[in-house]
Design an enzyme around this catalytic site. Structure first.
Site, short mmCIF file in Angstrom:
data_model
loop_
_atom_site.label_atom_id
_atom_site.label_comp_id
_atom_site.label_asym_id
_atom_site.label_seq_id
_atom_site.Cartn_x
_atom_site.Cartn_y
_atom_site.Cartn_z
N ARG A 101 43.16 37.39 42.28
CA ARG A 101 42.97 37.11 40.86
C ARG A 101 43.37 38.29 39.98
NH1 ARG A 101 36.87 35.65 41.99
NH2 ARG A 101 37.33 37.50 43.22
N SER A 139 32.82 32.14 42.24
CA SER A 139 31.68 31.28 42.59
C SER A 139 30.39 31.91 42.08
CB SER A 139 31.59 31.10 44.10
OG SER A 139 32.78 30.55 44.59
#
Ligand code: PNS
Length: 187
Positions: A101, A139
């Site tokens: 990311r 998450s």
């Protein structure tokens, strides 16, 4: 894209996409989509780690992911414990896919990829970048935001939002508790 071996037989390219997936997010889905554009099959491999205390059990995470990919026969869901490279070898995958990311992911991922290569040089790690809009998504943050009353609608598949609601109950708006004044005891 099916490849052919020296004898001309069709060979499927299988990639393993490992992780905790507690829970799966739209960032993961983005990477799975990209994986499918390169490999014939992607196996989502959930690590069974007794030392971690996940929100969702392994069985729940498998069910959530299955529900996320109804009828998609190029996506499999599986669980594993022990070394990832051993699992990949066992299922006949020659590639591990990981999402990158941001630069902050790089150090850990680089370390892991090199260790995995040392453990099994036949398995290659391929990094894929999700859309920029998911570069901050994790998450852990999804769980925190939901628990504090924030919206996660565009960040996770609908099934995850529903399961979060079932897990936490209907989340109250994130307002701080009233401050007590005077000398009453706080309990
Ligand atoms: O979603 P995560 O928690 O970032 O995934 C981490 C995961 C599951 C990919 C990693 O912890 C892993 O591969 N664990 C399996 C054990 C292993 O093979 N360890 C050595 C890797 S260098």
């Amino acid at each position: 894209m099916p490849t052919r071996n020296r004898e001309g037989h069709r060979r499927c390219s299988l990639a393993v996409f490992p992780g905790s997936f507690d829970p799966i997010t739209n960032g993961h889905l983005d990477i799975i989509g990209r994986g499918l554009s390169v490999f014939d099959e992607v196996t989502i491999a959930i690590l069974v780690n007794p030392e971690k205390h996940p929100l969702f059990t392994v069985e729940e995470r498998v069910a959530i992911i299955r529900e996320t990919f109804p009828g998609e026969d190029r996506v499999r869901v599986d669980t594993f414990s022990g070394l990832l490279v051993d699992y990949a070898e066992r299922v006949g995958a020659s590639v591990i896919v990981r999402g990158l990311r941001a630069i902050s992911d790089f150090e850990f991922e680089f370390q892991m990829a090199l260790m995995n290569r040392r453990l099994n040089p036949r398995i290659e790690t391929v990094f894929m970048m999700p859309a920029e809009s998911y570069s901050y998504l994790s998450s852990r943050l999804v769980k925190e935001v939901f628990q504090l009353g924030g919206k996660v609608r565009d960040l996770v598949p609908a099934v995850v939002e529903r399961r979060l609601r079932e897990k936490y109950g209907s989340v109250p708006p994130a307002s701080p508790p009233p401050r007590r004044r005077g000398r009453g005891r706080v309990r």
